[in-house]
Design a protein around this motif. Structure first.
Motif: not given
Length: 262
Positions: A207-234
């Motif tokens: 759900w939040v991937k479609g809204t609140a997470l968009r600005p956060v993911l825009a800062r994490l340009t490294d896919p590995a960092q994105q995956d790590a952040f999403l794993t921890e947040y999830g």
């Protein structure tokens, strides 16, 4: 914070749930000047699901959707509401006066704009007597989905990558009542919390991937960092919103306001 890249497909995964508050908002909008063919602006139209709802309400309207995301507008023009006009513009600076609107509708947009109460005065000035401003915004910035995100961004692991700046947020309902009344409108303001049942793996994260997470993911340009952040947040979201026998209950609080120009 970098401008987020919006993903229409991700946003529309929960299109029914996201659009329900708009239908409830429109149920409180009175008859407009120039009905049955009013001029209606959808400011922050996204992928056009809100514009389609406005078309169903006013089939003969001159309808224009405004958004600052080319990706969202591409979807709006093709599968959202192809019969409407669309304009690439920023809601924070867009001037509705030349359009001479009978109604300005803003669905889940103003929370992204600092100082957005000032916009209501500007928008009201563009309306004729009897014209309407109708808006709804999220009221769940103090919910775990948002507070966990803020805390995680400020944690030692992520603060250097993400900082601690957050979206503009919203105001108490009484502030919208005051702003619309000061702008020369009679105002109807209320709030609702929807107990939304989400299903599937990590549904609150999706759900939040479609809204609140968009600005956060825009800062994490490294896919590995994105995956790590999403794993921890999830993992944190699963604890805050445990799955039940029928799915995950996600309280979805919204603030609504309808102002009619006197």
């Amino acid at each position: 914070m970098p401008t987020p890249t919006w993903d229409p497909d991700q946003y529309l995964r929960f299109a029914t749930e996201r659009t329900r508050p708009l239908h409830d908002l429109l149920a409180h909008v009175p008859t407009l000047p120039h009905e049955p063919a009013p001029t209606v602006l959808d400011i922050g139209c996204g992928p056009g699901n809100s514009t389609a709802a406005l078309r169903r309400r006013w089939p003969a309207a001159h309808l224009t959707g405004i958004d600052n995301s080319p990706q969202m507008l591409d979807t709006a023009r093709t599968t959202g509401e192809p019969t409407a006009d669309y304009l690439l513009a920023d809601a924070a600076t867009y001037d509705p006066t030349p359009a001479a609107p009978d109604a300005i509708v803003s669905n889940a947009t103003l929370q992204w704009i600092d100082g957005h109460l000032r916009l209501l005065t500007h928008w009201a000035a563009a309306l004729p007597p009897g014209g309407v401003i109708a808006l709804q915004v999220p009221g769940n910035f103090d919910a775990p989905s948002h507070t966990i995100l803020t805390e995680l961004r400020r944690s030692p692991r992520w603060r250097d990558h993400l900082g601690d700046d957050t979206p503009a947020g919203v105001h108490p309902p009484a502030d919208y009542l005051h702003a619309l009344t000061t702008a020369g409108c009679s105002a109807d303001v209320w709030e609702t919390t929807y107990s939304t049942l989400l299903t599937g793996p990590d549904p609150v994260l999706e759900w939040v991937k479609g809204t609140a997470l968009r600005p956060v993911l825009a800062r994490l340009t490294d896919p590995a960092q994105q995956d790590a952040f999403l794993t921890e947040y999830g993992a944190l979201l699963r604890r805050a919103y445990p799955a039940g026998p029928h799915g995950t209950v996600f309280p979805f609080r919204r603030i609504f306001a309808v102002g009619t120009r006197r």
